[in-house]
Write an enzyme that holds these catalytic residues in place. Structure first.
Site, mmCIF file in Angstrom:
data_model
loop_
_atom_site.group_PDB
_atom_site.id
_atom_site.type_symbol
_atom_site.label_atom_id
_atom_site.label_comp_id
_atom_site.label_asym_id
_atom_site.label_seq_id
_atom_site.Cartn_x
_atom_site.Cartn_y
_atom_site.Cartn_z
ATOM 1 N N GLY A 1 0.821 -1.194 0.000
ATOM 2 C CA GLY A 1 0.000 0.000 0.000
ATOM 3 C C GLY A 1 0.857 1.247 0.000
ATOM 4 O O GLY A 1 2.060 1.212 0.312
ATOM 5 N N CYS A 2 0.239 2.376 -0.335
ATOM 6 C CA CYS A 2 0.991 3.628 -0.460
ATOM 7 C C CYS A 2 1.513 4.097 0.894
ATOM 8 O O CYS A 2 2.708 4.399 1.047
ATOM 9 C CB CYS A 2 0.141 4.697 -1.124
ATOM 10 S SG CYS A 2 -1.523 4.899 -0.445
ATOM 11 N N TYR A 3 0.635 4.173 1.898
ATOM 12 C CA TYR A 3 1.100 4.584 3.223
ATOM 13 C C TYR A 3 2.182 3.622 3.744
ATOM 14 O O TYR A 3 3.245 4.067 4.195
ATOM 15 C CB TYR A 3 -0.067 4.638 4.205
ATOM 16 C CG TYR A 3 -1.036 5.782 4.027
ATOM 17 C CD1 TYR A 3 -0.629 7.114 4.131
ATOM 18 C CD2 TYR A 3 -2.382 5.538 3.795
ATOM 19 C CE1 TYR A 3 -1.538 8.162 3.994
ATOM 20 C CE2 TYR A 3 -3.295 6.577 3.659
ATOM 21 C CZ TYR A 3 -2.875 7.892 3.761
ATOM 22 O OH TYR A 3 -3.771 8.918 3.636
ATOM 23 N N THR B 1 4.306 1.798 2.222
ATOM 24 C CA THR B 1 5.587 1.975 1.538
ATOM 25 C C THR B 1 6.377 3.124 2.162
ATOM 26 O O THR B 1 7.565 2.995 2.467
ATOM 27 C CB THR B 1 5.352 2.252 0.035
ATOM 28 O OG1 THR B 1 4.769 1.092 -0.555
ATOM 29 C CG2 THR B 1 6.657 2.578 -0.681
ATOM 30 N N SER B 2 5.700 4.236 2.355
ATOM 31 C CA SER B 2 6.417 5.398 2.911
ATOM 32 C C SER B 2 6.889 5.121 4.337
ATOM 33 O O SER B 2 7.975 5.559 4.736
ATOM 34 C CB SER B 2 5.512 6.636 2.879
ATOM 35 O OG SER B 2 4.488 6.545 3.844
#
Lengths: 342, 342, 342, 342
Positions: free
Chosen positions: B146-148, B150-151
């Site tokens: 997911g995007c969150y 990953t960060s």
């Protein structure tokens, strides 16, 4: 009619004061100063105001003669000097900068690189209206709070005055619209630089940190430290502060009751029901504050979310609110500006 | 040329895959599916692509015949079914949803309200490329992160694999551009609702929380819990995650060295020097990641700031990176898209 | 590898050139100059570039030694002087300012308050690639077109070279993203001033007017005048020009055929089908142009809509395209940057 | 206190009416309807309003009993039916849609695909306050003007009533904030689609065209046609219309005098001095209008620039202004909402 002056009328907090004061039924603007635009009409700088008022340089004698109260929206150090003189001449002073916020001159000196020494009879008070209303009534000089501290202190005050939390470290992750930087010509605030950017700055070392710590420590009656991450987001107005505390000893229900009780009689502060979160869009142009509480029961961490308009409750609106207290007006007068939506 | 399909090509991650894959020197797009627009040309939906490719319904036999690899950007549960079938038919599968991310089917069932059961020979791997590169080489199915997460995972991996921190609770305050919600018609994502708004949502209960906790716990080799506050900000692309950890036992210098060592050979991950903070604007349209570390020595709190483009490193870019690993290509191929600035 | 220099590398057109040139397979950047940041690394100014290149002052001898071609993105008058010298030293010069655009020095003098006199053997050409491709092949110096003129000339060229319109006045209503103002510190381009604002400026008296009139008159072979209203809108990139002509003697079908024929072999120019209108979002970060035609049959008025990215086709992208022509490269090389969407 | 109802209170014009009416000293809101949210409290839909008012379904008998005046912000055709009934029951009606704007039912039928037939005693009037003030005093039903027409008619009225122009074709290039599309869930108005986009739509065939032509023809006393290009720009509020007329027979000075005379006694309309151009930012949240004139003497073309807030003067503000006229209140009451800036 109370006669008021705005020194530094062409910055964003200055022009926001003008918007609010013009509609205030008890006051009359009698002095508008601007260093950059002295001699011009206000509407040459801001055509939307449609007013012909002459912008003047700061002449302290003339200010003292023309005004019962001045709002100072001036550079650090300048407000201190001008405000002190005008207070001694008997005017009430509400400063929108930091010059009258910090109790400890050495803290001021460290963060603002200037020496100040409050005179004994200044009757200076920190102007978070909801917390210091009684003291403000008798003040001569009000140090109007910073925008970030306003959002954070209102979010934390009930808890820190309670027994539900005994900690000493608060994490504050705050997002601000760009108008908080003032009317500036720095490249970093240019549209093309800000648009599509979330940008942290002065992480853990922003000047609003000592201000928050001073007030939080007073509220808690013990030293409280803040880990503070301010961030610019691509919008004009608004601050959303997310506040994190660990080891909170209360249920969400107890906490919500605590907050609702604390703010029961406050017109501008609204505690949201469980599961609702505030948006900066709900306060755009208004003096209102929305606060919500979220308890992560697995970790005992409390998340407090607090939304204000940085230029209204975070600056000029609260300044008017403080004026209302100072002069015994109804606290809501001049502040019935509803948020524009959308 | 490797033959690739994109199932769900007209969502934002789908169209971003098309942007990247078209320029990839080693692959050829051989199948584009869309449920909403099957039968139309891609350029009727997205004129900017200027391509005449026909959008097809999902026909698994045709997909299996036409492709060596499929990217699935489909609703929860659908990817699981389609991906499992296609993997059994011998295709490689990279799923951009959550269906192949969670190790524990009961966690998936709880958060996504669907039952899944991974078959034994699926060789499924969580596709955070920098952490699982070796395992991805032999995978059949990649659950693209997911995007969150990953960060956050890239921001925390070096520390959690080290001895510098022994805690179990991480606070993540994340701000996302609105494209993370996908191409949607919900009123809450309308321009007029999002503009001038910072808006928290699903505080402490977002679906990316169990995903982060799974991976952080594996990295730390102990249970790690995340207090997670996602927030929408008025921009299209980008995620800035602010991560807070208390009681970190290292100096900033040691931490910076740890991170620089850890990412020394990583092309896409950049650890900023002391005092520099990342902006989402630096990664707009690119697969790069900027990370910075700030240590609040007074409180022992470490602040980690991590910026990505949610649609590239947070979704389609990382998917291409994983494809490169799966097929033994240079990991950078097709990903030499520089951020646009400003 | 052709050796290229960028003089004025830290403005927005300069940094966009760097983005494009880095990925160009036939060239190597050998000189980057910056007046404001000479001595620093490029990535100190623009961390997103991640490059260590040293920014140098302009030393003409060194430039001449290091480069086969220079792009000049310098203030008015400076480009003229530097470009003339470097051209005489045998370098090819592509100027992104106005110093080599105007055929008539007195027109330049009137609008730019500077005197110039092109030397006889300069082989200067106006660099609207699609219109002057053949002439550019043999040029020494290319005056790269302005952003507004690029959008307008491509929108009008087929019509003005045809017999369908015999008029002499064109109305151009153009909306530009703010990056067109360059990387500037002026208050009027601050985020808080631009956001939520559509603002006309220099109405009928913008410097791009004489440039458009020069080229339109050449295309039509008669004097053509432009009523030009430029407007800033709250976005970073993009120009949408709406062009109005009265008394057009053709049906929409004839006009569409005319345009499609004219641009049949052009890779970057796209004539939309009837009823479709371009968006600046379709070209964000790319060198493409979308044009549509609308005929108001009741009044005989033709509306031409033309969308470009002001920093790519309107500046740096077209400069690279011109370089490709000058050096005999494939015109698309280095320009396969697809628009990012959304 | 006059008792007013808002039918369709949860759309953007409805909620803007609520904002204005709450502060109006002469009226009391006695009925709020919503089809989508009937039964809920207003603050469940719009927490920023902080009001507990119950949203009701439309019950005409109850409405008639509860209200002296209703504002209808309902779909095309529905306003016509409801408004006609309520007017016959003796209520005053101000409709914010198009159902009472067009004099010719066949024009309405053509553009809105519905049949209407105004009853003889309806005393319907087009509610451009500055132009029809006297007629409005005696109206039963006011067709409140569209947002684009308001900006255009105020920009053109002085000229069309004068002898300075004898033409029949007007070009209008208008840029609107997205709130003009209402509170909608269509994908095309999603933030990610609108941000960084200037997008023309319904070029020369927007429904506001016949409305403008009807009124312009009445003003000029001859048929006037409009070439109309509406465009969405990435902002929430505001319309900037650029209006072009050829063959104007007057000097700029004469034109400015004409306009200043015409609007001399108008509180909300401001003619800017030569060389100043309006911005939508100057009217954000307010009922004011800024107009400027630019004459291109070379071509005899007049450019008129007109800025309004589409939700205030372009909709709900003008509706309140019309109510003030209808009931003999001071026209400014409830409309002393200053623009927020920045």
């Amino acid at each position: 009619m109370t006669r008021v002056g705005v020194l530094g009328a062409t910055g964003y907090t200055g022009i926001e004061l003008v918007r609010l004061l013009r509609k205030h039924p008890r006051v009359k603007i009698t002095y508008l100063s601007s260093q950059s635009f002295a001699g011009k009409d206000l509407r040459e700088v801001y055509p939307h105001t449609r007013h012909e008022d002459k912008l003047q340089p700061v002449d302290l004698d003339k200010v003292a003669e023309a005004c019962d109260l001045v709002f100072t929206a001036l550079p650090a150090g300048v407000s201190y000097e001008i405000g002190t003189v005008l207070a001694q001449k008997g005017l009430k002073v509400i400063d929108l900068g930091a010059d009258f916020r910090l109790d400890n001159p050495s803290v001021y000196a460290k963060w603002y690189n200037k020496e100040i020494r409050y005179s004994d009879n200044l009757r200076r008070i920190y102007g978070l209206t909801e917390l210091y209303r009684e003291e403000i009534r008798n003040a001569k000089v009000v140090g109007n709070p910073g925008c970030y501290p306003t959002s954070v202190l209102l979010g934390l005050a009930p808890l820190l005055k309670s027994d539900y939390w005994n900690g000493t470290v608060v994490i504050v992750d705050a997002k601000s619209g760009v108008s908080g930087a003032g009317r500036t010509s720095k490249t970093e605030y240019a549209f093309s630089e800000i648009n599509e950017a979330v940008k942290p700055y002065k992480v853990v070392s922003h000047r609003h940190r000592p201000e928050m710590e001073q007030e939080l420590s007073k509220l808690a009656n013990r030293p409280v430290r803040v880990v503070f991450t301010p961030q610019l987001v691509p919008m004009t107005r608004g601050i959303l502060s997310s506040i994190y505390l660990s080891e909170v000893n209360a249920s969400l229900k107890e906490l919500l009751n605590l907050y609702k009780d604390f703010y029961r009689d406050e017109y501008f502060v609204h505690v949201l029901p469980e599961g609702a979160y505030p948006s900066t869009k709900w306060v755009q142009g208004s003096n209102h504050v929305f606060i919500s509480l979220v308890l992560d029961e697995r970790t005992g961490t409390l998340v407090i979310l607090s939304a204000i308009d940085n230029l209204v409750k975070g600056a000029s609106g609260q300044a008017v609110q403080n004026m209302n207290v100072l002069f015994g007006f109804d606290e809501r007068e001049g502040l019935d500006v509803e948020p524009i939506y959308p």
